[in-house]
Design a protein around this motif. Sequence first.
Motif, PDB file in Angstrom:
ATOM      1  N   ALA A 186       0.726  -1.210  -0.030  1.00  0.00           N
ATOM      2  CA  ALA A 186       0.229   0.479   0.323  1.00  0.00           C
ATOM      3  C   ALA A 186       0.861   1.319  -0.280  1.00  0.00           C
ATOM      4  CB  ALA A 186      -0.810   0.780   1.151  1.00  0.00           C
ATOM      5  N   ASP A 187       0.555   1.845  -0.165  1.00  0.00           N
ATOM      6  CA  ASP A 187       1.441   3.220  -0.251  1.00  0.00           C
ATOM      7  C   ASP A 187       1.932   3.775   0.482  1.00  0.00           C
ATOM      8  OD1 ASP A 187       1.865   6.079  -0.431  1.00  0.00           O
ATOM      9  OD2 ASP A 187      -0.480   7.190  -1.401  1.00  0.00           O
ATOM     10  N   PRO A 188       2.883   3.702   1.151  1.00  0.00           N
ATOM     11  CA  PRO A 188       3.916   3.932   1.727  1.00  0.00           C
ATOM     12  C   PRO A 188       3.808   4.896   2.519  1.00  0.00           C
ATOM     13  CG  PRO A 188       5.566   4.229   0.158  1.00  0.00           C
ATOM     14  CD  PRO A 188       4.181   3.852  -0.902  1.00  0.00           C
ATOM     15  N   VAL A 189       3.566   5.980   1.753  1.00  0.00           N
ATOM     16  CA  VAL A 189       3.784   7.389   2.320  1.00  0.00           C
ATOM     17  C   VAL A 189       2.690   7.651   3.395  1.00  0.00           C
ATOM     18  CG1 VAL A 189       3.844   9.581   1.207  1.00  0.00           C
ATOM     19  CG2 VAL A 189       5.112   8.503   0.414  1.00  0.00           C
ATOM     20  N   SER A 190       1.465   7.638   2.475  1.00  0.00           N
ATOM     21  CA  SER A 190      -0.306   8.168   3.770  1.00  0.00           C
ATOM     22  C   SER A 190      -0.567   6.591   4.278  1.00  0.00           C
ATOM     23  CB  SER A 190      -0.653   8.773   3.001  1.00  0.00           C
ATOM     24  OG  SER A 190      -1.381   8.124   1.815  1.00  0.00           O
ATOM     25  N   VAL A 191      -0.393   5.445   3.619  1.00  0.00           N
ATOM     26  CA  VAL A 191      -2.316   4.634   3.857  1.00  0.00           C
ATOM     27  C   VAL A 191      -1.104   3.391   4.975  1.00  0.00           C
ATOM     28  CG1 VAL A 191      -3.202   2.475   2.794  1.00  0.00           C
ATOM     29  CG2 VAL A 191      -2.893   4.745   1.705  1.00  0.00           C
TER      30      VAL A 191
END
Length: 296
Positions: free
Chosen positions: A174-179
């Motif tokens: 999953a998006d490693p920045v925000s999820v």
Amino acid sequence: MQYILSYIIAAWRQRPEVHRNRAVRIPRWPVACLTLLGLVSVPAPFTQGGPAAGPVDGQEILVFAAASTGTALQEVANAYAAVGGGRVRFSLAATSALARQIESGAPADLFLSANTAWMDRIDEAELLAAGSRTLLFRNRLVLVAPSDTDTGPVAVDISLDLEAMLVDGRLAVADPVSVPAGIYARQALESLGMWDRLQARVAPASDVRHATLLVRRHEAPLGIVYWTDARDTADIRVLGTFSPELHDPIAYWVAQLADAPAPAAASAFLAFLQSDAARAIFSRHGFAPPLDADTR
């Protein structure tokens, strides 16, 4: 009476519409007026033993919930209905996306977050009903591959050579920045000293369910997802489990929103989520009871 009823109906027809990209709260005072006139009945709330006095039965609530909880939550909602609870709908997405919708004013009754930081953010914005925040359960991260892969079980430690295992493919997360699922995956890889080498080979997904599907469809040879998603997804094989010491606690929180459209019904379902019946369902789907460390 006829004049009053005509006025209410006219006002109701002028209510705001719900647009595709943003939710607009519909004024509810006409319903309240109809209730006072005896034209709308408001049934009773759910209690552990069945319906009790109050305006809950028949009211539908909307729960904003982390995508990883979808399968288990639907079973919980079915169990809730079987004992006389009201209707429950779910909006499933990445916790970060749901939190931003709540901040923008999207109407919902409960928020189930897969991340402490995002729940803290909504709490600090004073968007939660006082005293309603509850730690429900926890999860764990696993390394997965398509079920027909030749790769066998591996130890997930500093000796693991993920670059070689990927060959020329990409790592689904999953998006490693925000999820949350992606954030935990990034933290684990950073702890193992692998993130800098693998960052460019990550295939970011909108949420953990989509990351799991990338692997299932052979669009990525490997993925890092939650244990609960791996066990509930066909054609997926778990190759190894990440130590919880490698990342922040994967803690799931639930709370009633301060501006819940149906507060009594929301409180009833929130109570049911903490019941023995709901805990048994979550356990069957792989979620574990929370630990004291999960609150850090």
